[in-house]
Design an enzyme around this catalytic site. Structure first.
Site, PDB file in Angstrom:
ATOM      1  CD  GLN A   1      23.041  12.700 -24.943  1.00 18.30           C
ATOM      2  OE1 GLN A   1      22.930  13.473 -23.996  1.00 18.30           O
ATOM      3  NE2 GLN A   1      22.033  12.455 -25.761  1.00 18.30           N
TER       4      GLN A   1
ATOM      5  NE  ARG B   1      13.564  10.065 -22.787  1.00 12.12           N
ATOM      6  CZ  ARG B   1      13.419   9.048 -21.960  1.00 12.12           C
ATOM      7  NH1 ARG B   1      13.340   9.255 -20.668  1.00 12.12           N
ATOM      8  NH2 ARG B   1      13.327   7.830 -22.432  1.00 12.12           N
ATOM      9  CB  CYS B   2      13.346  19.002 -25.933  1.00 19.29           C
ATOM     10  SG  CYS B   2      14.759  19.558 -26.889  1.00 19.29           S
TER      11      CYS B   2
ATOM     12  CD  GLU C   1      14.094  13.243 -27.878  1.00 24.57           C
ATOM     13  OE1 GLU C   1      14.908  14.067 -27.449  1.00 24.57           O
ATOM     14  OE2 GLU C   1      13.775  13.148 -29.068  1.00 24.57           O
TER      15      GLU C   1
END
Lengths: 784, 343, 162
Positions: free
Chosen positions: A221, A368-369, A738
């Site tokens: 990523q 996705r925090c 997110e």
């Protein structure tokens, strides 16, 4: 003759995705699709035990198996100073175990063979002699005096503490609590779960034996950061490393860390002189790669009797696994957890965070925090719901009373965040209206009278994304700016190269729309390139919803730079002063004489064929954008559930989601991101769990135990929006990837708790399986 | 993900299959659907030396009701059962179980008989067929025998089959026209094994229960008959009290252990709840009135009508689908969708 | 052993070990990499292909079992450069994001539509419950299948085909 012309609008438009054609035809190019001549295959031997000394490793039988080219152990790596590697949080992590294994599933040896079947046959032939050591599976255990020291590889390390970090004002918070009429507390746990993208991690490492150039295809990523880390770790010159993230089958933060498999594959390719492919299996992915959460949170809210919030105290203990390896801004040890005051105007807050080692996989920041905002948002929304019950107030009204008001923005929170913009009440009212809140509350009452259990749960979250301003945000010292490089060709087509890396978010379409919005070149005429470090400007990658706020901003800014030059070129072409020209969206017109115009395509051609003397040819630019602030998307999620009093099963009846992410570039893509996130929130609330027995055995290392919802369990979503632009972002966008994962778990949990709240139930720990609900039903006297 | 090596044999006849099985005995495994065996082989929890693929053998794919009963051949896929019009009505327990097994793609290949031979106590077919008194036909080089299911299952993944025996079909005795049943399954999600499963089958005669079959999934070392519950119902009228008592006895018969799916107490509770709901549904499907012993049911108004049974028993929850036979039709008629709610 | 499988209408043969999984045969021997691998426990359905028209998980079959049979992979859907209606539907309704589960979803959806040309939302969610997706939340996939169903019906109405 005057020609009427209206340029097309490219923001707020649901352009169909350019990337779909290849995915739909099975012509994506994922790492496992890559096949190079002479390529070898790597498998990893993982430790069956969670904590043990390694007495010996015998690889002779494995090496003798026909088709095996090499077997790599920690000892071999140690000779090249590669047995340990730095983590993104400044700690170290083993590449291959040397002295000890510190988690079940830790990488102990790698087999490199001509074919993957042989590579796995050889694993069974490696003999490792382990001396088991006492295992530590919770951070509470690991912080007890006398607990076994897990990181005894660190000189002088005598305990399992990692960090202690605080935010807010302890004295002001003390005073607030002293003045309070009521103190409501919550002690809760956000269990370990895992992003589990459909594609596992992997790489093809190809170190050219002649040139020494390392081309590494990787599920990354953040390819540029990985390149720099590889250069530092492997001692390879950075210009000789090319990281290519081809198509990535989902990331969700799982593909941000550097994993041992990448390092060993690269080292093996270097030593053997042939490409080496390593594709992780699902067990490897779940047991060893970056997990998420595993956070114990205890806190209190100080309130007046009328519901006004005065102060917030939170203590957090984080289970980091055996290495502090997650990715977060280096100054913020617990990420952005201190956003825990959420959407509320709480004058005083004190947040105390501690991290500890355990015999488990390293990680924590993932799935996705937004750097721990999931944990913070969950905590405050659960605490506020609890407070509503304690005060006997409607949970929506308690929230409304305490929301930060629109006129208070930009708002500085008690822990130092400067929220850019928001209108929380409008989003909540919209959600309540869509839900039919008043009717549903009446139905809930009637249902109770009939012995049926209906629950309503709200979550009014505020997110913080877009990391981040360079004065505060860096990863391993690399400042968190991002980039865009734009070049327009003579025939008016363009190529945009960006520093971020999509894993399904649709950047090839949305970023083209940003350029189109500024320059009028249609998106289908813009090639968006990302993921190849030789061919894109430096960026920090895609995670924490940062792409649109940083690289998207850079894209708008560089497009505007090109438009400025285009104005000069148009002035030259039309023989007027630049100030006499008006931009219509895709062309410059002479003010007062609109039929005298130059389209962007004509201007582009002129940049190469007819530029004025003294001006550089070409039409291109690069921008490195340092965001002035974070952005703060927000929203309200509302869930209605029914609970079966006989079996404890719960079912979502309605799920309403109102999101405000500022300006939406492509509504279709935004909604897709939200629905994916809501599904993950539902999954965590209902079924996802990685847990460990007292021996450190991981339960949840296959999809038989780590449960992902199917189309059958997943609820339907009703989506709404409000739009409150970010005042500092060039196109007013905030990022949204997110939000739904951050905000929704609390909504689901609040709903199930609400179904039982009239009988005194206040807490149910995620994942809320039917057995847990049943237990609460029995204790509350509500079971069938 | 990468199985160990094996030899692969595709016999053209059952005799050829026996040949290979005879030679290799415990080192050989029969491959039908493979939906239980191959996952084990990929994890290297099973590593047979020889696989005997029976998928090309003729005559093993009968699904038919013939005199005396139902025949389900060794190559009948769960998918076929799910779509068959045959498995409603008196065979309703089977029709209710079929769609709940694993996931739709696995059902395309998995076989009924293969599931029985695998003898997973968490397997659904075992309970559905046990509740209907089924028996398997097992053939070997030494001949043919029939084995009642209760005698087939010996322990977790252990059957009384010999190393050369192949199940060629399962036979279910005809319960007569006044019969019906259902299967309830609590699973955490589609594709998960049952936390608890309950198969219920009733044959009625003269307004009373002639025979009851209740079998339990995932709460014992094998699929279990709730014999005491069955005996309590045999010959009895179906009253609220009788149903409650049967449910209580079924829960007692369960031998669950606590695990990540829930405590043993929880599982026992679900056995009770499902038995009760299943009996009501089964009663509804045969048009049997469920009365209350206190009111006296003979000739009286039924305490619950079929319509109200539907309303109270129908679950649109994401697991534990309770249906009468003809499952796919019911699913098509469901209001609202998976969230089951009125809009 | 030699196996001959008709893949996307073409006969393909290779020498394989019996233990070679069908998915590896397709991806590695035939270089048809559209079929993906997402798990080790037959749970995810990313490897779904059509075997004689029926969806199967190709990770849980051996290539030798497919000898003499017909396999359709995602690469066999588009014909002559034109997308199959199910592919069109997924594009129109944003039924994919990262694309990894998509080939399996497409084939399972296509098989559903062949059996049930007018599926309800429930029918679709039921039929696709063997295919996991982490990105979309499934709602747009349902929409995509329904879009395709409508398109197929209106196409056949237009051409008068039954």
């Amino acid at each position: 003759m005057t020609t009427e012309h209206t340029a097309e609008h490219w923001l707020g438009r649901s352009v169909k995705r350019k990337e779909d054609d290849r995915f739909l035809q099975g012509r994506g190019n994922y790492v496992d699709d890559i096949n190079l001549p002479g390529m070898l295959h790597m498998s990893i031997l993982r430790s069956p035990v969670a904590h043990a000394r390694i007495n010996s490793i015998d690889t002779s039988a494995a090496e003798a198996l026909p088709g095996v080219v090499a077997v790599v152990t920690g000892d071999l790596l140690a000779q090249h100073n590669l047995a340990w590697m730095p983590t993104l949080s400044g700690d170290t992590q083993a590449v291959l175990a040397t002295d000890k294994v510190r988690m079940q599933g830790q990488e102990v040896a790698c087999v490199i063979a001509e074919d993957p079947y042989i590579a796995h046959d050889a694993l069974e032939l490696i003999e490792v002699d382990y001396d088991p050591l006492p295992v530590v599976v919770t951070p509470q255990q690991s912080l007890e005096p006398g607990a076994p020291v897990i990181r005894d590889d660190k000189e002088g390390k005598e305990d399992n503490r990692i960090y202690h970090w605080e935010a807010g004002d302890p004295e002001a918070t003390e005073r607030a609590f002293a003045e309070a009429d009521r103190v409501v507390s919550l002690d809760t746990f956000y269990p370990r779960c895992h992003p589990a993208p459909m594609e596992t991690c992997g790489c093809v490492a190809d170190v050219d034996p002649v040139t020494g150039k390392a081309t590494i295809y990787m599920t990354s990523q953040a390819p540029h950061v990985h390149r720099t880390v590889f250069a530092l770790v492997a001692g390879l010159p950075e210009h000789q490393i090319q990281i290519i993230s081809p198509d990535i089958g989902g990331g969700f933060g799982n593909k941000v860390p550097v994993y041992p498999g990448y390092v060993v594959a690269t080292a093996a390719s270097l030593l053997i002189g042939r490409p080496v492919k390593w594709i992780e299996d699902r067990t490897g992915n779940l047991i060893s790669t970056g997990f998420a959460r595993d956070f114990y949170m205890k806190g209190e809210l100080a309130l007046r009797n009328d519901g006004k919030m005065l102060g917030l105290r939170v203590n957090m203990l984080s289970d980091q696994g055996y290495a502090y390896a997650d990715a977060q801004p280096s100054k913020l040890k617990a990420g952005l957890f201190h956003i825990v005051t959420g959407s509320y105007d709480i004058p005083a807050a004190h947040v105390v965070t501690d991290g500890a080692y355990t015999n488990k996989a390293p990680g924590g920041v993932a799935y996705r925090c937004s750097f721990r905002v999931t944990e913070a948002s969950f905590f405050i929304e659960r605490l506020v719901q609890t407070a509503a019950y304690e005060l006997g107030m409607d949970p929506a009204e308690l929230r409304r009373q305490n929301f930060i008001k629109p006129e208070q923005f930009p708002y500085t929170s008690a822990t130092g965040f400067v929220y850019d913009s928001g209108n929380y009440e409008a989003a909540m009212d919209k959600a309540l209206e869509m839900l039919g809140y008043e009717d549903l509350k009446a139905e809930r009452e009637r249902a109770r009278g009939e012995g049926k259990l209906l629950g309503i749960g709200l979550a009014t979250f505020t997110e913080v994304v877009g990391a981040g301003p360079s004065k505060d945000y860096d990863i391993l010292g690399l400042k968190m700016f991002d980039s865009a490089e734009l070049r327009v060709h003579p025939t008016g087509k363009a190529i945009l190269k960006i520093g971020v890396q999509t894993q399904g978010q649709g950047h090839e379409t949305t970023f083209a729309q940003i350029v189109a919005n500024e320059l009028g070149i249609p998106p289908q005429d813009i090639l968006v390139q990302h993921g190849d470090t030789d061919n894109t400007p430096y960026g920090l990658g895609t995670y924490a919803s940062r792409s649109t706020p940083t690289s998207g901003a850079a894209t708008a800014v560089v497009s505007r730079k090109l438009r400025d030059k285009a104005r000069e070129l148009a002035a030259h072409l039309l023989e007027v002063a630049p100030e006499d020209l008006e931009w219509t969206g895709d062309r410059f017109q002479v003010r007062g004489a609109p039929d005298r115009q130059s389209t962007i395509q004509e201007i582009a051609f002129a940049a190469y064929t007819n530029h004025p003397q003294g001006m550089e040819a070409g039409l291109e630019g690069v921008t490195y954008y340092d965001p002035p602030n974070m952005t703060y998307p927000f929203g309200t999620y509302a869930v209605a559930v029914e609970v079966d009093r006989g079996t404890g099963q719960w079912k979502v009846r309605r799920m309403v989601a109102v999101d405000d992410c500022g300006v939406r570039i492509n509504p279709m893509i935004v909604e897709g991101q939200i629905m994916g996130g809501l599904t993950e929130g539902f999954a965590m609330a209902a079924m996802e769990l990685i847990t460990f027995d007292e021996l450190g055995n991981c339960i949840g290392s296959t999809f038989s135990d780590y449960l992902l919802p199917t189309s059958w369990e997943t609820p339907k979503f009703e989506l709404g929006e409000t739009v409150t632009p970010s005042p500092h972002h060039p196109i007013g966008a905030k990022g949204v990837g997110e939000s739904a994962t951050v905000g929704s778990p609390a909504a689901f949990v609040n709903a199930v708790v609400d179904a039982l709240a009239h009988a005194g139930v206040r807490e149910l720990e995620m994942p809320i399986g039917p057995d847990k609900v049943w237990k609460a039903l029995v204790e509350a006297g509500l079971a069938e | 993900m990468y199985p160990a090596s094996f030899e692969y044999v595709v016999p053209a006849t059952l005799e050829e299959a026996f040949d290979t099985l005879g030679r290799y005995e415990d080192d050989a495994k029969v491959l039908a659907g493979g939906m239980s065996l191959i996952p084990l082989m990929k994890l290297r929890l099973a590593a047979p030396r020889v696989l005997v693929d029976i998928n090309r053998l003729p005559g093993l794919d009968t699904l038919a009701a013939e005199d005396g009963g139902l025949r389900i051949g060794a190559l009948v896929r769960t998918r076929t059962c799910e779509r068959s019009d045959l498995l409603g009505g008196r065979w309703g327990t089977l029709g209710a179980a079929a769609p709940l097994i694993s996931d739709p793609i696995i059902r395309n290949l998995g076989t009924v008989c293969g599931s029985l031979a695998h003898a997973d106590p968490q397997g659904d077919w075992g309970s559905a067929l046990l509740a209907m008194d089924a028996e398997v036909v097992a053939r070997s080089p030494d001949g043919t025998r029939t084995i009642p299911l209760g005698e087939l299952f010996e322990g977790p993944f252990e059957t009384s089959l010999g190393p050369t025996e192949v199940i060629t079909e399962v036979r279910v005795p005809d319960p007569g026209p006044n019969a019906g049943g259902t299967y309830l399954k609590l699973e955490r999600k589609v594709g998960d094994f049952a936390t608890v499963g309950v198969a219920v089958h009733l044959s009625m005669a003269d307004g009373k229960v002639a025979r009851a079959g209740i079998a339990l999934t995932a709460v014992g070392p094998t699929n279990l008959r709730a014999t005491a519950a069955e005996e309590q119902l045999a010959g009895a009228e179906l009253t609220d009290e009788a149903i409650a008592e049967a449910a209580r006895l079924a829960a007692e018969a369960a031998q669950p252990y606590s695990d990540t799916r829930g405590s043993a107490d929880y599982k026992r509770t679900v056995v009770r709840v499902f038995t009760e709901r299943g009996l009501r549904t089964a009663a509804g499907s045969v048009g049997a009135a469920v009365g209350s012993a206190r009111q006296g049911s003979a000739g009286g108004e039924p305490a619950t009508t079929e319509a109200s049974l539907e309303a109270t028993e129908r679950h649109d929850y994401f697991s534990g689908e309770e249906t009468v036979g003809g499952v796919m039709d019911e699913l098509r008629d469901k209001p609202g969708g998976p969230d089951g709610g009125e809009r | 052993m030699k196996v001959t499988v008709t893949v996307n209408g073409q006969e393909r043969s290779a020498e394989v070990e019996p233990r070679l999984l069908l998915v590896h045969f397709l991806r590695d021997k035939l270089r048809l990499t559209g079929t993906h691998i997402g798990c080790d426990t037959t749970s995810c359905g990313a490897c779904t292909v059509l075997l004689d028209g029926t969806p199967v998980k190709s990770c849980t079959m051996f290539a030798v079992q497919a000898d003499g049979r017909d396999v359709t992979t995602v690469e066999g859907l588009a014909a002559g450069g034109k997308l199959d209606p199910i592919q069109e539907g997924f594009k129109q309704e944003h039924g994919l994001q990262c694309g990894f589960c998509t080939p399996g979803m497409l084939l399972a959806s296509k098989a559903l539509l062949e059996e049930n040309p007018d599926p309800s939302e429930e029918d679709i969610r039921w039929a696709l419950s063997g295919n996991l997706c982490r990105c979309t939340g499934y709602q747009n996939i349902v929409n995509a299948v329904q879009w395709t169903a409508r398109k197929l019906q209106s196409d056949s109405a237009t051409t008068g085909a039954s």
